[in-house]
Design a protein around this motif. Structure first.
Motif, short mmCIF file in Angstrom:
data_model
loop_
_atom_site.label_atom_id
_atom_site.label_comp_id
_atom_site.label_asym_id
_atom_site.label_seq_id
_atom_site.Cartn_x
_atom_site.Cartn_y
_atom_site.Cartn_z
N THR A 187 0.82 -1.21 0.00
CA THR A 187 0.00 0.00 0.00
C THR A 187 0.86 1.26 0.00
N GLN A 188 2.13 1.16 0.43
CA GLN A 188 3.01 2.31 0.49
C GLN A 188 3.78 2.53 -0.80
N ARG A 189 3.80 1.56 -1.67
CA ARG A 189 4.63 1.63 -2.86
C ARG A 189 4.06 2.56 -3.91
N GLN A 190 4.96 3.34 -4.50
CA GLN A 190 4.62 4.14 -5.66
C GLN A 190 4.38 3.19 -6.84
N THR A 191 3.41 3.50 -7.66
CA THR A 191 3.15 2.68 -8.84
C THR A 191 4.05 3.10 -9.98
N LEU A 192 4.74 2.13 -10.57
CA LEU A 192 5.56 2.35 -11.74
C LEU A 192 4.92 1.60 -12.90
N VAL A 193 4.52 2.33 -13.92
CA VAL A 193 3.87 1.74 -15.08
C VAL A 193 4.85 1.75 -16.25
N VAL A 194 5.06 0.59 -16.85
CA VAL A 194 6.04 0.45 -17.92
C VAL A 194 5.34 -0.08 -19.16
N PHE A 195 5.44 0.67 -20.24
CA PHE A 195 4.87 0.27 -21.52
C PHE A 195 5.97 -0.11 -22.50
N ASP A 196 5.89 -1.30 -23.06
CA ASP A 196 6.64 -1.59 -24.27
C ASP A 196 6.05 -0.72 -25.38
N PHE A 197 6.79 -0.53 -26.45
CA PHE A 197 6.31 0.32 -27.54
C PHE A 197 5.82 -0.47 -28.74
N ASP A 198 6.73 -1.13 -29.44
CA ASP A 198 6.38 -1.80 -30.70
C ASP A 198 5.44 -2.98 -30.48
N GLY A 199 4.28 -2.93 -31.12
CA GLY A 199 3.30 -4.00 -31.00
C GLY A 199 2.39 -3.84 -29.81
N THR A 200 2.85 -3.16 -28.78
CA THR A 200 2.02 -2.93 -27.60
C THR A 200 1.23 -1.64 -27.76
N LEU A 201 1.92 -0.55 -27.99
CA LEU A 201 1.26 0.74 -28.23
C LEU A 201 1.01 0.98 -29.71
N ASN A 206 -0.80 8.66 -36.70
CA ASN A 206 -2.18 8.16 -36.74
C ASN A 206 -2.26 6.72 -37.22
N LYS A 207 -1.39 6.35 -38.16
CA LYS A 207 -1.41 4.97 -38.65
C LYS A 207 -0.69 4.01 -37.72
N LEU A 208 0.26 4.52 -36.97
CA LEU A 208 1.10 3.65 -36.14
C LEU A 208 0.50 3.36 -34.77
N MET A 209 -0.07 4.38 -34.12
CA MET A 209 -0.48 4.24 -32.72
C MET A 209 -1.86 3.60 -32.59
N ARG A 210 -2.01 2.75 -31.59
CA ARG A 210 -3.30 2.14 -31.28
C ARG A 210 -4.15 3.14 -30.46
N PRO A 211 -5.34 3.48 -30.91
CA PRO A 211 -6.17 4.44 -30.16
C PRO A 211 -6.43 4.01 -28.72
N LYS A 212 -6.68 2.73 -28.50
CA LYS A 212 -6.94 2.27 -27.13
C LYS A 212 -5.70 2.41 -26.26
N ALA A 213 -4.52 2.29 -26.87
CA ALA A 213 -3.28 2.47 -26.12
C ALA A 213 -3.15 3.92 -25.64
N LEU A 214 -3.51 4.86 -26.50
CA LEU A 214 -3.45 6.27 -26.11
C LEU A 214 -4.39 6.54 -24.94
N TRP A 220 -0.66 -8.68 -21.18
CA TRP A 220 -0.12 -9.28 -22.38
C TRP A 220 -0.97 -8.93 -23.58
N LYS A 221 -0.36 -8.32 -24.58
CA LYS A 221 -1.06 -7.90 -25.80
C LYS A 221 -2.34 -7.13 -25.49
N PRO A 222 -2.23 -6.04 -24.74
CA PRO A 222 -3.41 -5.24 -24.42
C PRO A 222 -3.80 -4.35 -25.59
#
Length: 204
Positions: free
Chosen positions: A7-21, A94-102, A200-202
């Motif tokens: 509960t005390q830990r800061q959240t660190l969010v890590v995104f892969d780029f290629d194929g994920t975003l 626009n062609k590269l990025m996944r809208p849901k990822a944004l 995985w593959k969000p």
């Protein structure tokens, strides 16, 4: 000193780029975009034998990528590369990025978490994307000398265990954080395994 409780830990969010975003890989299409079809195809011929060696499992993925970087980027101006990366981001966003990822990134930033990209693609290529997304960036670093790229990777390719090492070099031990990771390939396995929340593959 004991580690902080969950509960005390800061959240660190890590995104892969290629194929994920993104819908697809960014680096090889960038090389074609930046150099043009004729130059790209001529240089690609130099990678036929290394690619066959990789397919026959006589060469690692990291070694093949190192050869790709040597063939295309030896002696290339850093300024030219950065300008090309800016153009690539602007024209292909626009062609590269996944809208849901944004949408997912916006949600994580709004939550107050520390959010970063961590990718095997070169940092120089991803800088415009990270800036537009408002994210910190960790990627494969390219060696520079006197304003030119040497065609060599500085350190190691930022994938698999190297992702963990690079993250800890920037943020300290990942045990200090509630780690939330997003990935889509074998290069993300160690990162996803270390995370309390692994996706995985969000965004599909």
């Amino acid at each position: 000193m004991s580690a902080p409780s969950q509960t005390q830990r800061q959240t660190l969010v890590v995104f892969d780029f290629d194929g994920t975003l993104t819908h697809r890989d960014s680096f090889v299409p960038f090389l074609r975009f930046a150099f043009g079809d004729r130059f790209f195809c001529r240089r690609l011929l130099r990678l036929v034998l290394p690619t066959l060696s990789f397919l026959a499992q006589r060469r690692s993925r990291d070694a093949l990528k190192a050869e790709l970087i040597r063939v295309f980027l030896s002696g290339v101006s850093v300024t030219w590369f950065k300008d090309a990366a800016e153009d690539y981001c602007a024209l292909r966003w626009n062609k590269l990025m996944r809208p849901k990822a944004l949408e997912g990134i916006a949600e994580q930033l709004k939550s107050g978490a520390t959010v970063t990209l961590c990718s095997a693609s070169p940092e120089l290529l991803l800088m415009p994307f990270a800036q537009r997304l408002g994210l910190a960036l960790i990627g494969t670093q390219l060696e520079e000398e006197n304003g030119l790229l040497t065609g060599r990777i500085l350190g190691s390719n930022c994938r698999r265990a190297a992702k963990i090492a690079r993250l800890e070099a920037v943020y300290g031990s990942l045990e200090r954080y509630h780690l939330c990771a997003f990935g889509d390939s074998q290069g993300d396995f160690e990162l996803l395994k270390a995370a309390q929340e692994a996706y995985w593959k969000p965004f599909r």
